[in-house]
Design a protein around this motif. Sequence first.
Motif, PDB file in Angstrom:
ATOM      1  N   LEU A 123     -13.052   3.802   1.207  1.00  0.00           N
ATOM      2  CA  LEU A 123     -13.333   2.461   0.694  1.00  0.00           C
ATOM      3  C   LEU A 123     -13.914   2.510  -0.710  1.00  0.00           C
ATOM      4  CD1 LEU A 123     -14.850   0.841   3.904  1.00  0.00           C
ATOM      5  CD2 LEU A 123     -12.768   0.078   2.739  1.00  0.00           C
ATOM      6  N   ILE A 124     -14.851   3.397  -0.912  1.00  0.00           N
ATOM      7  CA  ILE A 124     -15.506   3.499  -2.218  1.00  0.00           C
ATOM      8  C   ILE A 124     -14.504   3.908  -3.286  1.00  0.00           C
ATOM      9  CG2 ILE A 124     -17.206   4.847  -3.531  1.00  0.00           C
ATOM     10  CD1 ILE A 124     -18.876   4.717  -0.816  1.00  0.00           C
ATOM     11  N   LYS A 125     -13.642   4.853  -2.977  1.00  0.00           N
ATOM     12  CA  LYS A 125     -12.608   5.264  -3.929  1.00  0.00           C
ATOM     13  C   LYS A 125     -11.720   4.082  -4.304  1.00  0.00           C
ATOM     14  CE  LYS A 125      -8.887   8.683  -4.552  1.00  0.00           C
ATOM     15  NZ  LYS A 125      -7.818   7.721  -4.869  1.00  0.00           N
ATOM     16  N   SER A 126     -11.327   3.312  -3.306  1.00  0.00           N
ATOM     17  CA  SER A 126     -10.472   2.157  -3.544  1.00  0.00           C
ATOM     18  C   SER A 126     -11.158   1.134  -4.443  1.00  0.00           C
ATOM     19  CB  SER A 126     -10.081   1.514  -2.213  1.00  0.00           C
ATOM     20  OG  SER A 126      -9.353   0.328  -2.414  1.00  0.00           O
ATOM     21  N   TYR A 127     -12.409   0.798  -4.123  1.00  0.00           N
ATOM     22  CA  TYR A 127     -13.119  -0.210  -4.903  1.00  0.00           C
ATOM     23  C   TYR A 127     -13.454   0.290  -6.305  1.00  0.00           C
ATOM     24  CZ  TYR A 127     -13.414  -3.690  -1.261  1.00  0.00           C
ATOM     25  OH  TYR A 127     -13.086  -4.654  -0.341  1.00  0.00           O
ATOM     26  N   GLU A 128     -13.741   1.566  -6.437  1.00  0.00           N
ATOM     27  CA  GLU A 128     -14.023   2.112  -7.772  1.00  0.00           C
ATOM     28  C   GLU A 128     -12.792   2.054  -8.674  1.00  0.00           C
ATOM     29  OE1 GLU A 128     -17.704   5.247  -7.055  1.00  0.00           O
ATOM     30  OE2 GLU A 128     -15.634   5.991  -6.947  1.00  0.00           O
ATOM     31  N   GLU A 129     -11.615   2.067  -8.078  1.00  0.00           N
ATOM     32  CA  GLU A 129     -10.383   1.950  -8.854  1.00  0.00           C
ATOM     33  C   GLU A 129     -10.101   0.503  -9.257  1.00  0.00           C
ATOM     34  OE1 GLU A 129      -7.469   3.666  -6.302  1.00  0.00           O
ATOM     35  OE2 GLU A 129      -8.015   5.745  -6.784  1.00  0.00           O
ATOM     36  N   VAL A 130     -10.421  -0.435  -8.380  1.00  0.00           N
ATOM     37  CA  VAL A 130     -10.056  -1.834  -8.617  1.00  0.00           C
ATOM     38  C   VAL A 130     -11.120  -2.586  -9.412  1.00  0.00           C
ATOM     39  CG1 VAL A 130      -9.469  -4.025  -7.486  1.00  0.00           C
ATOM     40  CG2 VAL A 130      -8.562  -1.874  -6.592  1.00  0.00           C
ATOM     41  N   ILE A 131     -12.387  -2.262  -9.242  1.00  0.00           N
ATOM     42  CA  ILE A 131     -13.454  -2.984  -9.944  1.00  0.00           C
ATOM     43  C   ILE A 131     -13.226  -3.024 -11.456  1.00  0.00           C
ATOM     44  CG2 ILE A 131     -15.910  -2.854 -10.581  1.00  0.00           C
ATOM     45  CD1 ILE A 131     -16.461  -2.099  -7.625  1.00  0.00           C
ATOM     46  N   PRO A 132     -12.884  -1.902 -12.099  1.00  0.00           N
ATOM     47  CA  PRO A 132     -12.616  -1.980 -13.545  1.00  0.00           C
ATOM     48  C   PRO A 132     -11.432  -2.883 -13.896  1.00  0.00           C
ATOM     49  CG  PRO A 132     -13.001   0.285 -12.885  1.00  0.00           C
ATOM     50  CD  PRO A 132     -12.858  -0.499 -11.625  1.00  0.00           C
TER      51      PRO A 132
END
Length: 292
Positions: free
Chosen positions: A114-123
């Motif tokens: 989940l964290i990997k996914s959100y770290e990619e999309v947040i920017p």
Amino acid sequence: MKNISRRTAIKSVLGGSALLAASKLSAHAPGIARTEDAKLKGNIRHSVSKWCFGDYELDEFCKICKSIGIESVELLDPKDWPVVQKHGLTVAMAQGAGLGIDNGFNDPALHDELIKSYEEVIPLVAKAGLTNLICFAGRRNGVSDEEGLENCANGLKRLMPVAEKHKVVLTMELLNSIGHKDYLCDHTVWGVELCRKIGSPNFKLLYDIYHMQIMEGNVIEHITQYHEFFSHIHTGGVPGRAEIDETQELYYPAIMQALVKTGYKGFVGQEFVPQQEDKIASLKKCIQICDV
């Protein structure tokens, strides 16, 4: 009346006739829209969930929304954001990260993914000039509310530095755990406690009036007491997620007046599933109901 979930309703909506969609689009083309349609009061910032109107092409739907005075088309993936923005609209609630409603931050085994996914999309959210990105608690899977609170907080705290850096608000949706069986974040107070535990202005709640009426009621009281923890609001008729009119059990003008009174500056997203044949007429009507 059987509750309609986002997952089941979208299938039936998408199954509609393309020919019917085309005829409705021509009937509501922006070139023939009445000018008074866009004359709204400005106290409520209006948005709409695209999945409820799945038989309309996004480009044409944006034109229709613009003619009505709606500022945002929401719950869209990154590939769709430019389509909305070219019409001068925004995406008040973005999606595109995570593992869906059932598989959320309650499960520590999913945290890394989940964290990997959100770290990619947040920017990407920040680069597009957007603010809110939806997230979910997931199912309880046998854990207590207290343990689930710890699980979600532990995972989400790891994301706060990147969310704060990019000025993106991760927004967890409050859902009923009847239609979305076993969903953890199903009461306002639990969600508020999670916000307090995380302790960052970049984590807030999506207060869904439809879902919370099913679970707990006291909609105006909860809005008045906890509005500072809400970054977004959803509507929907109860029972059945139909139009928010006289056919259902809530009086939305009073709810919207209470929301305005709090000083809330976020968006109100229409997330009802139209029951009328003319879906755009339903949308116009529900916008007017909320435009206090």
